[in-house]
Design an enzyme around this catalytic site. Structure first.
Site, PDB file in Angstrom:
ATOM      1  N   GLU A 106       4.540   8.550  17.571  1.00 20.68           N
ATOM      2  CA  GLU A 106       4.156   7.876  19.025  1.00 20.68           C
ATOM      3  C   GLU A 106       3.490   8.416  20.561  1.00 20.68           C
ATOM      4  O   GLU A 106       4.134   9.224  20.995  1.00 20.68           O
ATOM      5  CB  GLU A 106       5.091   6.327  19.159  1.00 20.68           C
ATOM      6  CG  GLU A 106       5.221   5.734  18.348  1.00 20.68           C
ATOM      7  CD  GLU A 106       5.619   4.186  18.670  1.00 20.68           C
ATOM      8  OE1 GLU A 106       6.431   4.021  17.586  1.00 20.68           O
ATOM      9  OE2 GLU A 106       5.388   4.122  19.538  1.00 20.68           O
ATOM     10  N   CYS A 119       1.538   9.873  27.893  1.00 19.54           N
ATOM     11  CA  CYS A 119       3.154  10.042  28.018  1.00 19.54           C
ATOM     12  C   CYS A 119       2.670  10.907  25.947  1.00 19.54           C
ATOM     13  O   CYS A 119       2.680   9.613  25.095  1.00 19.54           O
ATOM     14  CB  CYS A 119       4.111   8.850  28.098  1.00 19.54           C
ATOM     15  SG  CYS A 119       5.805   9.432  27.284  1.00 19.54           S
ATOM     16  N   CYS A 126      14.313  13.923  17.151  1.00 13.55           N
ATOM     17  CA  CYS A 126      15.033  14.888  17.850  1.00 13.55           C
ATOM     18  C   CYS A 126      16.732  15.064  17.903  1.00 13.55           C
ATOM     19  O   CYS A 126      17.480  14.396  17.155  1.00 13.55           O
ATOM     20  CB  CYS A 126      14.907  14.087  19.640  1.00 13.55           C
ATOM     21  SG  CYS A 126      15.939  15.028  21.124  1.00 13.55           S
ATOM     22  N   CYS A 130      20.836  11.614  22.592  1.00 14.96           N
ATOM     23  CA  CYS A 130      21.386  11.275  23.453  1.00 14.96           C
ATOM     24  C   CYS A 130      22.044   9.833  23.379  1.00 14.96           C
ATOM     25  O   CYS A 130      21.435   9.090  22.308  1.00 14.96           O
ATOM     26  CB  CYS A 130      20.257  11.563  24.515  1.00 14.96           C
ATOM     27  SG  CYS A 130      20.070  12.697  25.373  1.00 14.96           S
ATOM     28  N   CYS A 133      19.504   6.844  23.053  1.00 15.74           N
ATOM     29  CA  CYS A 133      17.889   7.068  23.053  1.00 15.74           C
ATOM     30  C   CYS A 133      17.361   7.047  21.293  1.00 15.74           C
ATOM     31  O   CYS A 133      18.051   7.311  20.561  1.00 15.74           O
ATOM     32  CB  CYS A 133      17.788   8.926  23.299  1.00 15.74           C
ATOM     33  SG  CYS A 133      16.428   9.078  22.678  1.00 15.74           S
ATOM     34  N   CYS A 353      10.102   3.790  27.792  1.00 18.83           N
ATOM     35  CA  CYS A 353      10.715   4.723  26.888  1.00 18.83           C
ATOM     36  C   CYS A 353      12.161   4.459  25.872  1.00 18.83           C
ATOM     37  O   CYS A 353      12.965   3.442  26.622  1.00 18.83           O
ATOM     38  CB  CYS A 353      11.815   4.933  28.457  1.00 18.83           C
ATOM     39  SG  CYS A 353      10.809   5.439  29.396  1.00 18.83           S
TER      40      CYS A 353
HETATM   41  N1  SAH Z   1      13.983  14.267  25.525  1.00 15.29           N
HETATM   42  C1  SAH Z   1      13.134  14.884  26.232  1.00 15.29           C
HETATM   43  C2  SAH Z   1      12.024  13.866  27.045  1.00 15.29           C
HETATM   44  C3  SAH Z   1      11.071  12.376  26.183  1.00 15.29           C
HETATM   45  S1  SAH Z   1      12.667  10.892  26.621  1.00 15.29           S
HETATM   46  C4  SAH Z   1      14.528  13.923  27.257  1.00 15.29           C
HETATM   47  O1  SAH Z   1      15.340  13.628  27.189  1.00 15.29           O
HETATM   48  O2  SAH Z   1      13.755  14.183  28.426  1.00 15.29           O
HETATM   49  C5  SAH Z   1      11.839  10.975  27.799  1.00 15.29           C
HETATM   50  C6  SAH Z   1      12.745   9.846  29.274  1.00 15.29           C
HETATM   51  O3  SAH Z   1      13.379   8.405  28.290  1.00 15.29           O
HETATM   52  C7  SAH Z   1      14.289  10.825  29.438  1.00 15.29           C
HETATM   53  O4  SAH Z   1      14.549  10.711  30.268  1.00 15.29           O
HETATM   54  C8  SAH Z   1      14.997   9.879  28.585  1.00 15.29           C
HETATM   55  O5  SAH Z   1      16.572  10.257  28.617  1.00 15.29           O
HETATM   56  C9  SAH Z   1      15.116   8.374  28.420  1.00 15.29           C
HETATM   57  N2  SAH Z   1      15.430   7.158  27.693  1.00 15.29           N
HETATM   58  C10 SAH Z   1      15.954   7.746  26.248  1.00 15.29           C
HETATM   59  N3  SAH Z   1      15.934   6.904  25.986  1.00 15.29           N
HETATM   60  C11 SAH Z   1      16.065   5.625  26.604  1.00 15.29           C
HETATM   61  C12 SAH Z   1      15.816   4.452  26.700  1.00 15.29           C
HETATM   62  N4  SAH Z   1      16.688   3.298  25.710  1.00 15.29           N
HETATM   63  N5  SAH Z   1      16.150   3.664  27.628  1.00 15.29           N
HETATM   64  C13 SAH Z   1      15.226   3.770  28.747  1.00 15.29           C
HETATM   65  N6  SAH Z   1      15.387   5.600  28.359  1.00 15.29           N
HETATM   66  C14 SAH Z   1      15.515   5.686  27.813  1.00 15.29           C
HETATM   67 FE1  SF4 Z   2      15.863  13.605  22.418  1.00 17.23          FE
HETATM   68 FE2  SF4 Z   2      16.079  11.364  23.225  1.00 17.23          FE
HETATM   69 FE3  SF4 Z   2      17.510  13.068  24.299  1.00 17.23          FE
HETATM   70 FE4  SF4 Z   2      15.156  13.069  24.906  1.00 17.23          FE
HETATM   71  S1  SF4 Z   2      16.679  11.217  25.229  1.00 17.23           S
HETATM   72  S2  SF4 Z   2      16.388  14.973  24.026  1.00 17.23           S
HETATM   73  S3  SF4 Z   2      13.955  12.509  23.333  1.00 17.23           S
HETATM   74  S4  SF4 Z   2      17.771  12.530  22.144  1.00 17.23           S
END
Ligand code: SAH
Ligand code: SF4
Length: 378
Positions: A106, A119, A126, A130, A133, A353
């Protein structure tokens, strides 16, 4: 080469054509050298594709007919295939691009006063998993190639009307979509080259942000290679908590990560690193957490961007209360830290996000079955 001699050339059926969307100036120069052309052709092609929106070589009026024919034989200009486009009531637009094998990525455009931020995604899924996420929950599928990374920008740029000032709609690009950009380092750096090129998108380093969960050696490399703006997903002020939320922390703990950040910042005078901090209710959002965070970042070139957690199905975390977020931010400011809270945009189309992957699979499945039905009835 005349049309006649072109016809007599052996068919090139076996050799796949090169997609020029994701080629840097240096790569295009090599490509043209290989077919006996001058290096300046590279710039012409970049401009035709990325600034003049060409889709076919026969539109390229400043190339000879013979060269256009030759290009037709060996190259294509192919954008990623769009599965869907959704518009939010707040103006946010979300595109879903097919990325093969029933998968999709996306891209989200966020219009704001005086700027437009795109974005983009860097991977299908991934691996870093995390805890909060949706992309992580999906698991890792594959890296996007350079055509697919740049293609998201090319598609959006061609699609979005210019701003009233006459400037292109996209003023900023952030790698905050699906995937960890520094885990796809090589392709991301090549894509950055094209985004920065004056013959393509001409974006300044300040207007491109790579967001990373903290792959330390790659941060060092990026600083040397191209020094764009850096955002770091910190999300916790202690290793104990960060180990749970951002598992890559077990390999690259906070102290090492911050050292790499300060070195990165030192390479670019007066430029700040943005630390992203997702606000999870009763997990990382207390005043004590704010104090700890401030102790790590105080007197450093750092600003904090608080992101209210965006829930998704299958995940247990909750978003911090608005008042808690306000207090957390106040506390950071009390310690002298620059801090903002990210407005959640595109809520009605799941464009926020971390939600990007939410319904992707279902949509791809629906679309593929529609396609099958159309073929069956055709
Ligand atoms: N992988 C990279 C970039 C993609 S995620 C990273 O982790 O930085 C972009 C941002 O969205 C990151 O700061 C991530 O931690 C945040 N993010 C992921 N899941 C989220 C959620 N459910 N709610 C709010 N922010 C989230
Ligand atoms: Fe991967 Fe989501 Fe963690 Fe970013 S926040 S590194 S996209 S798992």
């Amino acid at each position: 080469m005349s049309d006649e001699s072109a016809k007599m050339m052996p068919a090139k059926r076996d050799k796949p054509k090169i997609n020029l969307i994701g080629r840097t100036e240096a790569q295009l120069q090599d490509f043209f050298a290989g077919i006996g052309e001058k290096p300046f052709r590279a710039r012409q092609i970049l401009q035709w594709i990325h600034q003049r929106n060409a889709t076919r070589f026969d539109e390229m009026s400043d190339l000879s007919k013979a060269l256009r024919n030759q290009l037709d034989q060996v190259a294509i200009i192919a954008l990623p295939e769009v599965i869907s486009e959704q518009k939010s009531s707040d103006g946010t637009i979300k595109w879903l691009f097919e990325s093969g094998a029933g998968q999709a990525v996306e891209t989200v455009f966020i219009p704001e006063l005086g700027r437009g931020t795109l974005c983009i995604s860097s991977q299908v899924g991934c691996a870093l998993d995390c805890a909060f996420c949706a992309t992580g929950a999906q698991g890792f599928n594959r890296n996007l190639n350079v055509d697919e990374i740049v293609g998201q920008v090319t598609h959006a740029n061609r699609h979005l009307p210019r701003r009233p000032t006459g400037d292109p709609a996209i003023s900023n690009v952030v790698f905050m979509g699906m995937g960890e950009p520094l885990a796809n380092y090589r392709n991301v750096v090549l894509a950055l080259d094209i985004l920065l090129s004056d013959y393509a998108y001409g974006l300044s380093k300040r207007r491109i942000t790579v967001s990373t969960s903290g792959i330390v050696p790659q941060i060092e490399k990026l600083g040397d290679a191209c020094n764009v703006s850096l955002a770091v997903s910190l999300h916790a002020p202690s290793d104990e908590l960060r180990d749970k939320l951002v598992p890559i922390n077990r390999m690259h703990p906070i102290a090492d990560l911050l050292e790499a950040c300060w070195r990165y910042a030192a390479k670019r005078a007066n430029r700040f690193i943005t630390f992203e901090y997702v606000m999870l209710r009763d997990i990382n959002d207390s005043v004590e957490h704010a104090d700890e965070l401030a102790a790590l970042l105080k007197d450093r070139p750092a600003k904090v961007n608080l992101i209210p957690f965006n829930p998704f199905i299958g995940n247990e975390y909750e978003r911090s209360r608005p008042e808690t977020i306000r207090n957390f931010q106040k506390r950071l400011r009390h310690h002298g830290l620059v801090s903002t809270t990210r407005k959640t945009r595109g809520d009605d189309i799941d464009a926020a996000c971390g939600q990007l992957a939410g319904k992707v699979r279902d949509k791809v499945r629906v679309r593929l079955s529609e396609k099958k039905q159309r073929t069956a009835t055709a």
